[in-house]
Design a protein around this motif. Structure first.
Motif, PDB file in Angstrom:
ATOM      1  N   HIS A 178      -1.903  27.182 -16.874  1.00 42.79           N
ATOM      2  CA  HIS A 178      -2.256  28.439 -17.542  1.00 42.79           C
ATOM      3  C   HIS A 178      -1.698  29.663 -16.842  1.00 42.79           C
ATOM      4  O   HIS A 178      -1.536  29.681 -15.629  1.00 42.79           O
ATOM      5  CB  HIS A 178      -3.781  28.580 -17.607  1.00 42.79           C
ATOM      6  CG  HIS A 178      -4.459  27.471 -18.348  1.00 42.79           C
ATOM      7  ND1 HIS A 178      -4.317  27.292 -19.694  1.00 42.79           N
ATOM      8  CD2 HIS A 178      -5.265  26.465 -17.921  1.00 42.79           C
ATOM      9  CE1 HIS A 178      -5.027  26.234 -20.077  1.00 42.79           C
ATOM     10  NE2 HIS A 178      -5.605  25.704 -19.024  1.00 42.79           N
ATOM     11  N   HIS A 199       0.091  21.270 -18.957  1.00 40.43           N
ATOM     12  CA  HIS A 199      -1.224  21.925 -18.994  1.00 40.43           C
ATOM     13  C   HIS A 199      -1.335  22.834 -17.773  1.00 40.43           C
ATOM     14  O   HIS A 199      -1.766  22.409 -16.701  1.00 40.43           O
ATOM     15  CB  HIS A 199      -2.325  20.856 -18.991  1.00 40.43           C
ATOM     16  CG  HIS A 199      -3.702  21.428 -19.185  1.00 40.43           C
ATOM     17  ND1 HIS A 199      -4.756  20.677 -19.673  1.00 40.43           N
ATOM     18  CD2 HIS A 199      -4.210  22.653 -18.948  1.00 40.43           C
ATOM     19  CE1 HIS A 199      -5.835  21.429 -19.718  1.00 40.43           C
ATOM     20  NE2 HIS A 199      -5.545  22.631 -19.277  1.00 40.43           N
ATOM     21  N   HIS A 221      -7.121  17.419 -21.369  1.00 38.12           N
ATOM     22  CA  HIS A 221      -8.040  16.538 -20.642  1.00 38.12           C
ATOM     23  C   HIS A 221      -8.047  15.133 -21.241  1.00 38.12           C
ATOM     24  O   HIS A 221      -9.100  14.531 -21.450  1.00 38.12           O
ATOM     25  CB  HIS A 221      -9.456  17.153 -20.604  1.00 38.12           C
ATOM     26  CG  HIS A 221      -9.443  18.616 -20.228  1.00 38.12           C
ATOM     27  ND1 HIS A 221     -10.108  19.587 -20.924  1.00 38.12           N
ATOM     28  CD2 HIS A 221      -8.779  19.275 -19.251  1.00 38.12           C
ATOM     29  CE1 HIS A 221      -9.883  20.775 -20.377  1.00 38.12           C
ATOM     30  NE2 HIS A 221      -9.068  20.613 -19.369  1.00 38.12           N
ATOM     31  N   ASP A 250      -3.632  21.616 -15.003  1.00 34.92           N
ATOM     32  CA  ASP A 250      -4.670  22.629 -15.255  1.00 34.92           C
ATOM     33  C   ASP A 250      -4.616  23.782 -14.235  1.00 34.92           C
ATOM     34  O   ASP A 250      -5.571  24.535 -14.118  1.00 34.92           O
ATOM     35  CB  ASP A 250      -6.080  22.015 -15.276  1.00 34.92           C
ATOM     36  CG  ASP A 250      -6.950  22.654 -16.348  1.00 34.92           C
ATOM     37  OD1 ASP A 250      -6.599  23.737 -16.855  1.00 34.92           O
ATOM     38  OD2 ASP A 250      -7.995  22.068 -16.691  1.00 34.92           O
ATOM     39  N   HIS A 272      -7.308  23.045 -26.629  1.00 32.91           N
ATOM     40  CA  HIS A 272      -7.966  23.221 -25.328  1.00 32.91           C
ATOM     41  C   HIS A 272      -9.408  23.671 -25.553  1.00 32.91           C
ATOM     42  O   HIS A 272      -9.643  24.571 -26.354  1.00 32.91           O
ATOM     43  CB  HIS A 272      -7.202  24.275 -24.522  1.00 32.91           C
ATOM     44  CG  HIS A 272      -7.557  24.288 -23.082  1.00 32.91           C
ATOM     45  ND1 HIS A 272      -8.786  24.686 -22.614  1.00 32.91           N
ATOM     46  CD2 HIS A 272      -6.840  23.943 -21.978  1.00 32.91           C
ATOM     47  CE1 HIS A 272      -8.812  24.582 -21.294  1.00 32.91           C
ATOM     48  NE2 HIS A 272      -7.646  24.136 -20.882  1.00 32.91           N
TER      49      HIS A 272
HETATM   50 ZN    ZN Z   1      -6.867  24.122 -18.967  1.00 33.54          ZN
END
Ligand code: ZN
Ligand code: URA
Length: 379
Positions: free
Chosen positions: A16, A14, A252, A324, A196
């Protein structure tokens, strides 16, 4: 980077990246979402439509900040991703475009944009052999045949390992029957969905004082509830019965799903309409079945309590570490991101003396499930 001898692979599923091609696309737009340069600093900022506070404004409305999220170099420069990985001893990252993905693109442009963004990301990953893979973006505003064409094309891109998708699907949510051919094509291509959130909950949910708490409510609760509701609707519509091979990796740690799955099951079992519709058969595939057969969860939950729930719900072989990045950047600009260390420590807290469990969640599950080549070439 020299490989650490004796240390098992750490994989971040995860994480980006907004490739330059995507920033260029958003920079041409005049309506939200768009990207502009913030002249005082020369940085890009992304003006997106969510998540928002109850007063309908983002948290960044001050003369010293642009009206949106600043896209510093961590968001778009692969060199920053690699140095983040090196600093935090992350061996492999599976990149995904951040929200709003391609959800806003005009129908007639979606096919081209998806190809440009996906090719660019494949190329970026190819510059760091063995270290980078990606989840592609789908042209969901285009016709079904175009979306399916891009799925088939993604399958041929060397470093693509799935697709990233928001919770709106084609605009009506993930229980939309029009998504069935897309789910089928993804399952046939063995491309999992990385699900997501990106839209949050309606601003009214946060009350008149919502904005006083910054972005805490929409990000901590809105995003996970958004995913929970989206995935529950998908499950309730019977998608996993119709497309049993479909695999979904939920961001998450599945939102609240691991915690609420028992209650959801109880509500189904006590529902008159489900009974009247003849759906309460003894061989009904439960949400627990889906969690253990169709759903993977990432580990971006920041504490052992939530992580334990995720592992208990889906199994130790179905939870995969994530950070994240570059969201959750330290406010003081420190190099070490707690979003890495806290999530890693949560895995250790769950497995204080079980290296096997730790290694599975930190990397081995991702390598196995996503077919990531082990090994890192020096770069
Ligand atoms: Zn994310
Ligand atoms: N994490 C994301 O991926 N997107 C956001 O907008 C905020 C946190």
């Amino acid at each position: 980077m020299a490989r650490n001898v004796g240390r098992k692979l750490v994989v971040d599923v995860h994480t980006h990246l907004y490739p330059q091609a995507y920033i260029d696309l958003l920079a041409q737009r005049t309506e939200v979402p768009f990207v502009r340069r913030w002249e005082p600093t020369g940085q890009f900022y992304l003006c997106n439509r969510t998540p928002q506070n109850s007063n309908g404004r983002g948290s960044n409305l001050s003369p010293s900040r642009p009206p949106g999220r600043i896209l510093d170099a961590h968001y778009h420069q692969i060199s920053e991703k690699i140095s983040f990985m090196d600093h935090h001893q992350i061996d492999i990252s599976v990149l995904s475009l951040g929200n709003p993905w391609l959800d806003f693109v005009d129908e007639d442009k979606a096919e081209d944009f998806a190809m440009v963004i996906n090719n660019a990301t494949n190329e970026i990953c190819g510059q760091h052999p063995g270290r980078l893979f990606f989840f592609g973006a789908l042209p969901l505003t285009a016709a079904e045949s175009i979306i399916i064409g891009e799925i088939e094309r993604l399958k041929t891109l060397q470093l693509c390992r799935g697709i990233v998708m928001g919770t709106e699907g084609l605009g009506a949510g993930l229980d939309d029957p029009r998504l069935l051919p897309i789910y089928t094509a993804l399952a046939e291509a063995s491309l999992p969905i990385f699900l997501h959130p990106g839209y949050g909950l309606p601003g009214s949910v946060w009350g008149p004082k919502g904005s006083e708490y910054g972005q805490v409510l929409p990000l901590s609760l809105g995003f996970p509830m958004e995913s929970t509701i989206a995935l529950t609707r998908l499950y309730l519509s019977g998608v996993f019965d119709k497309v049993p091979e479909l695999q979904i990796i939920v961001a998450h740690s599945g939102g609240c799903l691991p915690f609420l799955a028992g209650r959801l099951e109880a509500c189904i079992e006590h529902d008159r309409k489900w009974d009247d519709d003849g759906k309460l058969t003894s061989d009904r595939s439960t949400l627990w079945n889906a969690l253990r057969n169709n759903i993977y969860l990432d580990g971006v939950i920041f504490d052992k309590v939530g992580l334990r729930a995720a592992i208990e719900a889906s199994g130790v072989d179905r939870v995969m570490f994530g950070t994240d990045h570059p969201f959750f950047a330290p406010l003081g600009g420190e190099k070490t991101f707690p979003a890495m260390t806290v999530n890693r420590d949560a895995v250790r807290d769950v497995f204080p003396e079980d290296d096997e469990g730790y290694d599975l969640v930190m990397g081995e599950n991702a390598v196995r499930v996503l077919g990531l080549q082990a090994g890192i070439s020096d770069s």
